[in-house]
Design a protein around this motif. Structure first.
Motif, PDB file in Angstrom:
ATOM      1  N   GLY A 148       0.792  -1.219   0.000  1.00  0.00           N
ATOM      2  CA  GLY A 148       0.000   0.000   0.000  1.00  0.00           C
ATOM      3  C   GLY A 148       0.823   1.266   0.000  1.00  0.00           C
ATOM      4  N   GLU A 149       2.028   1.204   0.536  1.00  0.00           N
ATOM      5  CA  GLU A 149       2.839   2.422   0.642  1.00  0.00           C
ATOM      6  C   GLU A 149       4.310   2.062   0.749  1.00  0.00           C
ATOM      7  OE1 GLU A 149       2.745   6.684   3.075  1.00  0.00           O
ATOM      8  OE2 GLU A 149       1.984   4.872   4.035  1.00  0.00           O
ATOM      9  N   LEU A 179       8.706  -1.161   2.275  1.00  0.00           N
ATOM     10  CA  LEU A 179       7.422  -1.619   1.754  1.00  0.00           C
ATOM     11  C   LEU A 179       6.500  -1.949   2.915  1.00  0.00           C
ATOM     12  CD1 LEU A 179       8.877  -4.018  -0.941  1.00  0.00           C
ATOM     13  CD2 LEU A 179       8.384  -1.588  -1.150  1.00  0.00           C
ATOM     14  N   THR A 180       5.396  -1.237   3.002  1.00  0.00           N
ATOM     15  CA  THR A 180       4.485  -1.400   4.137  1.00  0.00           C
ATOM     16  C   THR A 180       3.052  -1.623   3.663  1.00  0.00           C
ATOM     17  OG1 THR A 180       4.086   0.989   4.304  1.00  0.00           O
ATOM     18  CG2 THR A 180       5.938   0.098   5.572  1.00  0.00           C
ATOM     19  N   VAL A 201      11.089  -9.978  -5.428  1.00  0.00           N
ATOM     20  CA  VAL A 201       9.692  -9.568  -5.286  1.00  0.00           C
ATOM     21  C   VAL A 201       9.237  -8.752  -6.478  1.00  0.00           C
ATOM     22  CG1 VAL A 201      10.323  -7.509  -3.971  1.00  0.00           C
ATOM     23  CG2 VAL A 201       8.023  -8.368  -3.816  1.00  0.00           C
ATOM     24  N   THR A 202       8.026  -9.006  -6.899  1.00  0.00           N
ATOM     25  CA  THR A 202       7.334  -8.125  -7.835  1.00  0.00           C
ATOM     26  C   THR A 202       6.353  -7.317  -7.017  1.00  0.00           C
ATOM     27  OG1 THR A 202       7.500  -9.675  -9.653  1.00  0.00           O
ATOM     28  CG2 THR A 202       5.812  -7.997  -9.827  1.00  0.00           C
ATOM     29  N   LYS A 203       6.500  -6.001  -7.018  1.00  0.00           N
ATOM     30  CA  LYS A 203       5.714  -5.171  -6.120  1.00  0.00           C
ATOM     31  C   LYS A 203       4.697  -4.351  -6.889  1.00  0.00           C
ATOM     32  CE  LYS A 203       9.392  -3.592  -4.782  1.00  0.00           C
ATOM     33  NZ  LYS A 203      10.766  -3.439  -4.408  1.00  0.00           N
ATOM     34  N   ASN A 204       3.553  -4.201  -6.303  1.00  0.00           N
ATOM     35  CA  ASN A 204       2.466  -3.410  -6.883  1.00  0.00           C
ATOM     36  C   ASN A 204       2.101  -2.359  -5.859  1.00  0.00           C
ATOM     37  OD1 ASN A 204      -0.052  -2.358  -7.482  1.00  0.00           O
ATOM     38  ND2 ASN A 204      -0.787  -4.252  -8.405  1.00  0.00           N
ATOM     39  N   PHE A 205       2.466  -1.096  -6.135  1.00  0.00           N
ATOM     40  CA  PHE A 205       2.221  -0.031  -5.178  1.00  0.00           C
ATOM     41  C   PHE A 205       0.906   0.648  -5.502  1.00  0.00           C
ATOM     42  CE2 PHE A 205       6.960  -0.012  -5.643  1.00  0.00           C
ATOM     43  CZ  PHE A 205       7.177  -0.749  -4.505  1.00  0.00           C
ATOM     44  N   LYS A 206       0.031   0.681  -4.557  1.00  0.00           N
ATOM     45  CA  LYS A 206      -1.249   1.357  -4.751  1.00  0.00           C
ATOM     46  C   LYS A 206      -1.554   2.130  -3.477  1.00  0.00           C
ATOM     47  CE  LYS A 206      -6.055   0.573  -6.058  1.00  0.00           C
ATOM     48  NZ  LYS A 206      -7.076  -0.430  -6.360  1.00  0.00           N
ATOM     49  N   GLY A 207      -1.045   3.339  -3.412  1.00  0.00           N
ATOM     50  CA  GLY A 207      -1.182   4.125  -2.191  1.00  0.00           C
ATOM     51  C   GLY A 207      -2.380   5.061  -2.234  1.00  0.00           C
TER      52      GLY A 207
END
Length: 326
Positions: A148-149, A179-180, A201-207
């Motif tokens: 998320g953030e 990454l939180t 890791v593949t990260k998807n940020f959606k803040g």
């Protein structure tokens, strides 16, 4: 804006089928349509990720590892993040966060990692995969999750909104993105080329939605920024409004400049129009307006404005101004 970044690691830790316990078989059989035996499954351990700083100067917090611990149970292993049924190879049946005694992260924190136990059915079609794991050919993995953030490891603020730069050192501490608020785990994948030191890791940020001043601050400070679709629309709308305002401002400035040049020809005819145009180009709108007001006052004293049919006091040819009424 949704962003995906692939990071891989050498993560297969063991492949000992003999170590399979009855409790583990119970967990495995929770996913099978029939009861499998220990001889029918190949079980191995895998390190999914950790809390150390990676090559992108990012890391999971320990709290995030515990969030992932719950989310990755039951997730399937595939190849190269290709989400097709034929690529499903293994399944995680247990996860745990563990501390590695005596080991520290790049910033000197205690080292934690997320480990998992996975199984592959011993079938003819899986023989090559199992052999590749045993021989060390398949050992790099990558995980897919959503955060998320991303917070600054120095000040704790959103990494896109603070003045710190990832990879720079402040007071002896390396700045990284933490990454939180992990809210989803997609899959884990066998990959070919390792890109991360200890975690993939593949990260998807959606803040949260960003305010316009936050977007502009990130742009002005030349910081990396992740924008959602709504943020992009907001920024485009803001730019369109600026274009309209700029067009209106240009029109007003041109009109003001023309008036200053006209009045200048009246109050100071000795100065050529070319010279005045050159001077006017360097003026701000406020300065042009001041010149216009000053020139208007001087022009009124030189050429006073009076009605065209106004009767002067010394004009004795008419009894009153009423003679000129139509």
């Amino acid at each position: 804006m949704t962003e995906q970044i692939k990071k891989e690691m050498s993560a297969v830790t063991d492949n000992s089928a003999a170590a399979v316990t009855d409790d583990e078989m119970a967990l495995i059989n929770a996913y099978s349509r029939r009861t499998l035996t220990k001889d029918e499954v190949y079980v191995f351990g895998v390190v999914l990720c950790d809390n150390d700083i990676d090559r992108d100067n990012e890391r999971f917090t320990v709290e995030s590892l515990f969030e992932l611990e719950k989310l990755f149970v039951g997730k399937t292993g595939i190849f190269d993040h290709s989400p097709t049924a034929k690529n499903q190879t293994a399944r995680i049946f247990a996860c745990s966060v563990e501390s590695v005694g005596g080991r520290k992260t790049a910033n000197g924190d205690d080292y934690f990692r997320l480990t998992a136990r996975a199984y592959i059915p011993k079938t003819k079609g899986n023989e090559e995969i199992i052999q590749a794991i045993d021989s060390g050919i398949l050992k790099e993995v990558s995980i897919g999750c959503a955060a998320g953030e991303v917070r600054c490891g120095i000040c704790g603020e959103n990494i896109n909104h603070c003045a710190h730069i990832k990879g720079e050192t402040y007071g002896g501490k390396l700045c990284c993105g933490e990454l939180t608020n992990i809210y989803d785990a997609y899959e884990w994948s066998f990959v070919a080329v390792p890109a991360q030191r200890n975690a993939g890791v593949t990260k998807n940020f959606k803040g949260k939605e960003m305010k316009m001043e936050e977007i502009l601050k990130s742009i002005y400070t030349k910081r990396e920024i992740n924008l959602s679709g709504d943020d992009c629309k907001k920024l485009c709308s803001y730019i369109d409004e600026l274009k309209k305002s700029a067009a209106d401002g240009a029109y007003y400035r041109n009109s003001l400049t023309s008036e200053v040049l006209r009045l200048s020809a009246v109050v100071q005819p000795d100065i050529s129009r070319e010279t005045m145009e050159s001077v006017a180009k360097g003026m701000s709108v406020v300065q042009l307006k001041e010149f216009k007001n000053a020139f208007e006052k001087r022009a009124d004293s030189i050429l006073p404005s009076v009605p065209q049919l106004y009767k002067q006091k010394n004009d004795i040819t008419a009894d009153s101004n009423g003679n000129f009424k139509i």
